[in-house]
Scaffold this motif. Structure first.
Motif, mmCIF file in Angstrom:
data_model
loop_
_atom_site.group_PDB
_atom_site.id
_atom_site.type_symbol
_atom_site.label_atom_id
_atom_site.label_comp_id
_atom_site.label_asym_id
_atom_site.label_seq_id
_atom_site.Cartn_x
_atom_site.Cartn_y
_atom_site.Cartn_z
ATOM 1 N N TYR A 141 0.853 -1.182 0.081
ATOM 2 C CA TYR A 141 -0.148 0.086 0.107
ATOM 3 C C TYR A 141 1.046 1.350 0.033
ATOM 4 O O TYR A 141 0.561 2.232 -0.633
ATOM 5 N N ILE A 142 1.916 1.263 0.732
ATOM 6 C CA ILE A 142 2.842 2.509 0.934
ATOM 7 C C ILE A 142 3.697 2.667 -0.496
ATOM 8 O O ILE A 142 3.541 3.601 -1.191
ATOM 9 N N HIS A 143 3.902 1.380 -1.097
ATOM 10 C CA HIS A 143 4.410 1.457 -2.695
ATOM 11 C C HIS A 143 3.796 2.415 -3.438
ATOM 12 O O HIS A 143 4.175 2.940 -4.403
ATOM 13 N N ARG A 144 2.336 1.576 -3.497
ATOM 14 C CA ARG A 144 1.434 2.198 -4.682
ATOM 15 C C ARG A 144 0.616 3.557 -4.258
ATOM 16 O O ARG A 144 0.466 4.447 -5.242
ATOM 17 N N HIS A 145 0.513 3.757 -3.043
ATOM 18 C CA HIS A 145 -0.568 4.766 -2.751
ATOM 19 C C HIS A 145 -0.287 6.230 -1.956
ATOM 20 O O HIS A 145 -0.596 7.121 -1.918
ATOM 21 N N ALA A 146 0.961 5.623 -0.970
ATOM 22 C CA ALA A 146 1.718 6.755 -0.245
ATOM 23 C C ALA A 146 2.189 8.033 -1.153
ATOM 24 O O ALA A 146 3.056 7.798 -1.995
ATOM 25 N N ARG A 147 2.088 9.143 -0.493
ATOM 26 C CA ARG A 147 2.510 10.340 -1.632
ATOM 27 C C ARG A 147 3.864 10.603 -0.743
ATOM 28 O O ARG A 147 3.980 11.664 -0.240
ATOM 29 N N ILE A 148 4.866 9.830 -1.157
ATOM 30 C CA ILE A 148 6.277 10.072 -0.638
ATOM 31 C C ILE A 148 7.195 9.769 -1.684
ATOM 32 O O ILE A 148 7.010 8.888 -2.598
ATOM 33 N N VAL A 149 8.654 10.204 -1.401
ATOM 34 C CA VAL A 149 9.797 9.620 -1.970
ATOM 35 C C VAL A 149 9.951 8.450 -1.244
ATOM 36 O O VAL A 149 10.349 8.599 0.013
ATOM 37 N N ASN A 150 9.970 7.258 -1.550
ATOM 38 C CA ASN A 150 9.888 6.054 -0.782
ATOM 39 C C ASN A 150 11.561 5.633 -0.641
ATOM 40 O O ASN A 150 12.110 5.278 -1.475
ATOM 41 N N LEU A 151 11.826 5.751 0.699
ATOM 42 C CA LEU A 151 13.059 5.356 1.035
ATOM 43 C C LEU A 151 13.188 4.008 2.071
ATOM 44 O O LEU A 151 13.841 4.004 3.121
ATOM 45 N N TYR A 152 12.235 2.975 1.451
ATOM 46 C CA TYR A 152 12.146 1.823 2.228
ATOM 47 C C TYR A 152 13.473 1.032 2.408
ATOM 48 O O TYR A 152 14.494 1.044 1.470
ATOM 49 N N ALA A 153 13.917 0.684 3.374
ATOM 50 C CA ALA A 153 15.360 0.155 3.722
ATOM 51 C C ALA A 153 15.761 -1.078 2.917
ATOM 52 O O ALA A 153 16.862 -1.282 2.471
ATOM 53 N N GLY A 154 14.402 -1.636 2.083
ATOM 54 C CA GLY A 154 14.656 -2.865 1.437
ATOM 55 C C GLY A 154 15.024 -2.524 0.011
ATOM 56 O O GLY A 154 15.617 -3.364 -0.702
ATOM 57 N N THR A 155 15.015 -1.205 -0.492
ATOM 58 C CA THR A 155 15.155 -1.081 -1.600
ATOM 59 C C THR A 155 16.212 0.371 -1.879
ATOM 60 O O THR A 155 16.811 0.376 -2.800
ATOM 61 N N ALA A 156 16.224 1.177 -0.788
ATOM 62 C CA ALA A 156 17.173 2.104 -0.769
ATOM 63 C C ALA A 156 18.654 2.108 -0.167
ATOM 64 O O ALA A 156 18.693 1.147 0.849
#
Length: 326
Positions: A141-156
């Motif tokens: 849900y965060i990946h698709r809908h959150a209005r953010i620059v996604n700095l998830y530790a699993g990908t950043a």
């Protein structure tokens, strides 16, 4: 013929001048002084999050920070503009920390996101959000809908483990590397805070406290520092790099705490609403004001008003906001 006419005209004009006709206008050879322009002093740019002078408005970096006893002392919190305190499962608390005026070299320990983080983040536009992960249903849900620059530790990149600390409370991040991946993040903007001299009234207060089912916070006024010294669970709230956590303004914002639609460890965690309205206690300058807060929409910020309807002003400096149970 033309030359004769012109010459005649010149002679006639000269005779008129000699006979007392309209005298020729004198031309002054002294230059007219040019007035010195009044210097225009540029308006000093101030952070909309702290009210302090800043050279520029920078990108917003939000980081989810753990606050269980094994995560203390945290790193980088004293450099934050805003520290939000939110309830999580087990009656405990976590921080959502907002940076823009200053960025610490390292921040942590970084922990997982919750659904109510996203409601708070919407007021910043499209901030960069650093977090360690989320429950299996919330993460997509965060990946698709959150209005953010996604700095998830699993990908950043930029995250590392400090193996001198207990896992999973040992994930830290280099903020420079996080910022290098957040070029599209929004810059600091008005979220409703107002700064300046204190409004009339206010009750002289040396200390205040607020608690969750399994966590407590105390705030003690320090006249020497002009700040509120923070305690957590009866102990001083220390950081590894900046001493004691000591915001200039503390807001205990009473709100509805319902349950999230996403499970954590098989149960729905608390969801503290930041959209809506209610009462709050604002601490500044050794006094306390009971105020009204209102945030009608996800996109907008929060306004705080006194009983007289005047906007509540915060003291310039770090702001700590505790989203507390009504």
């Amino acid at each position: 013929m033309v030359a004769v006419v012109v010459f005649t005209g010149l002679v006639t004009g000269g005779l008129l001048a000699l006979r007392g006709g309209t005298p020729a206008r004198r031309v002054s050879l002294t230059p007219t002084p040019i007035p010195t322009p009044t210097p225009i002093h540029p308006v000093q740019l101030r952070s909309p999050f702290t009210g302090e002078p800043v050279p520029s408005l920078n990108r917003v970096l939000a980081v989810k920070i753990d606050n269980i006893v094994f995560a203390r002392p945290q790193t980088g919190l004293t450099r934050a503009d805003i520290v939000y305190v939110l309830p999580v499962e087990g009656g405990l608390s976590r921080f959502l920390v907002i940076f823009s005026s200053h960025y610490p070299r390292v921040i942590g320990p970084v922990r997982s996101a919750r659904e109510d983080d996203l409601e708070l983040l919407r007021q910043f536009g499209r901030p960069a959000f650093a977090y360690s992960g989320a429950t299996a249903a919330l993460l997509p849900y965060i990946h698709r809908h959150a209005r953010i620059v996604n700095l998830y530790a699993g990908t950043a990149s930029g995250y590392y483990r400090d193996f001198s600390q207990i896992a999973p409370y040992n994930l830290y991040a280099h903020t420079r590397q996080l910022l290098a991946q957040s070029a599209g993040a929004s810059k600091a903007r008005d979220i409703g805070f107002r700064f300046g001299p204190a409004p009339p009234g206010g009750k002289v207060t040396q200390s205040a406290s607020v608690s969750y089912p399994a966590a407590s916070f105390g705030f003690t006024w320090s006249a020497a520092r002009g700040r509120w010294l923070v305690s957590m669970d009866g102990a001083r709230a220390l950081t590894t790099d900046g001493g004691r956590l000591a915001p200039a303004t503390v807001v205990i914002q009473h709100t509805t705490v319902r349950t999230s639609r996403f499970l954590e460890y098989g149960k729905p965690p608390p969801y503290a609403q930041s959209v809506g309205s209610g009462t709050a206690l604002v601490l500044r300058d050794g006094k306390a004001w009971t105020v009204h807060w209102s945030r009608p929409t996800f996109q907008g910020g929060t306004t705080f008003t006194t009983a007289s309807g005047q906007r509540m002003t915060f003291k310039r400096g770090q702001v700590m906001i505790v989203l507390a149970y009504r």
